[in-house]
Write a protein that holds these residues in place. Sequence first.
Motif, PDB file in Angstrom:
ATOM      1  N   GLU A 191       0.767  -1.362  -0.071  1.00  0.00           N
ATOM      2  CA  GLU A 191       0.113   0.090   0.184  1.00  0.00           C
ATOM      3  C   GLU A 191       0.753   1.184   0.040  1.00  0.00           C
ATOM      4  O   GLU A 191       0.511   2.289  -0.747  1.00  0.00           O
ATOM      5  CB  GLU A 191      -0.919   0.027   1.232  1.00  0.00           C
ATOM      6  CG  GLU A 191      -1.869   1.147   1.125  1.00  0.00           C
ATOM      7  CD  GLU A 191      -2.851   1.239   0.045  1.00  0.00           C
ATOM      8  OE1 GLU A 191      -3.221   2.274  -0.070  1.00  0.00           O
ATOM      9  OE2 GLU A 191      -2.995   0.163  -0.383  1.00  0.00           O
ATOM     10  N   THR A 249       1.026   4.262  -3.059  1.00  0.00           N
ATOM     11  CA  THR A 249       0.714   5.484  -2.814  1.00  0.00           C
ATOM     12  C   THR A 249       1.805   6.484  -2.706  1.00  0.00           C
ATOM     13  O   THR A 249       2.092   7.164  -3.744  1.00  0.00           O
ATOM     14  CB  THR A 249      -0.142   5.380  -1.382  1.00  0.00           C
ATOM     15  OG1 THR A 249       0.725   4.921  -0.505  1.00  0.00           O
ATOM     16  CG2 THR A 249      -1.488   4.914  -1.522  1.00  0.00           C
ATOM     17  N   GLN A 257      -3.470   4.936 -12.402  1.00  0.00           N
ATOM     18  CA  GLN A 257      -4.518   4.887 -10.992  1.00  0.00           C
ATOM     19  C   GLN A 257      -5.299   3.510 -11.560  1.00  0.00           C
ATOM     20  O   GLN A 257      -5.576   3.158 -10.484  1.00  0.00           O
ATOM     21  CB  GLN A 257      -5.244   6.069 -11.159  1.00  0.00           C
ATOM     22  CG  GLN A 257      -5.999   6.079  -9.482  1.00  0.00           C
ATOM     23  CD  GLN A 257      -5.227   6.073  -8.517  1.00  0.00           C
ATOM     24  OE1 GLN A 257      -4.105   6.682  -8.311  1.00  0.00           O
ATOM     25  NE2 GLN A 257      -5.655   5.356  -7.412  1.00  0.00           N
TER      26      GLN A 257
END
Length: 341
Positions: free
Chosen positions: A307, A311, A327
């Motif tokens: 994660e 990000t 994205q």
Amino acid sequence: MKKSFLYAVVIAVAALTLSSTSFANEKVRLIGSGASFPAPIYLSWFKSLNKANPNLIVDYQSKGSGAGVQDFLNKTVDFAASDSAMKKEDMDKVPEGVQLLPMTAGEIIVTYNLPGNPAGLKLPRDVYPDIFLGKITRWNDPKIVAANPDIKLPNMPITVVVRADSSGTTAVFTKHLSAISAEFKNTLGEGNTVNWPATNQFIKSPKNDGITATVRQTPGAIGYIEYSFAKLAKIGSALLENKEGKFVAPGNSAETLAAIKIPADMIAWEPDPDGANSYPIVTYTWMIFRKNNDDKAKAKAMREMIEYCLTEGQKTADALGYIPLPQSVVEIVRKAAANIK
């Protein structure tokens, strides 16, 4: 009976709460190995991740895609990294199941060392496969001269620098060469290792940084590396002729990457992309995880690591010479990461 049962439940809940609290404060160290292609960005990510979460440490050893996959099969690492994804026959050897995740992407460039460091060397589609076949052996070959009228090309031999190790970068590069040259496909083919011509013209060096260093130290050399290594080392990269006949420099392939569809197994290739502005050698590179892990703390840490990379990590990709994930791909990878348990 009811009172003792209630007491037992209270004790169990207290123990679970204590266990959860100690887990939260417990240091977790993850060990990974594999591809040198993404090593600069992975090492940057893992260092930043540790600053953000001091209890999560990720050690990554850059040793080549093939070695990383072997470490994964041998269970000496928690995760591996490979530019050539993973073969089905190798995945079948993992009873816990395998989850491949494309975590970043980049371009493979052809770098060179010529007197005077001329910029903008153009290599046509019928030239650079022949160089790596050992058919074009001198820098003043008529085909190279014709494509570069503004560069004074020397009458010197071409030293071809190739990977000495099992390499996903080699797999991607040879997949592209096989896509644009039938002779290359039929003679050498594609793979983590290929039987390069056994001549003095060819020399071998390990990992992307090894080829980078060898080309820099060898006048007349040419080699293939990941773009970020050329960017960090400030060495030249050739303009390669794409499918549309345009000579294109690396460094602007986000649109090309976004056009590559991600299938269910997460392994996506486009060895010769369409588009007038497309740089011809663009690839994802993958992290490899077990779906089922004995150590649940490590499984949780791996999901947290992923994660962070999806990000905060993507924000640094461009500066380091990589392509930020679209994205839409980030969402696909995030969903698939939930399979790591």
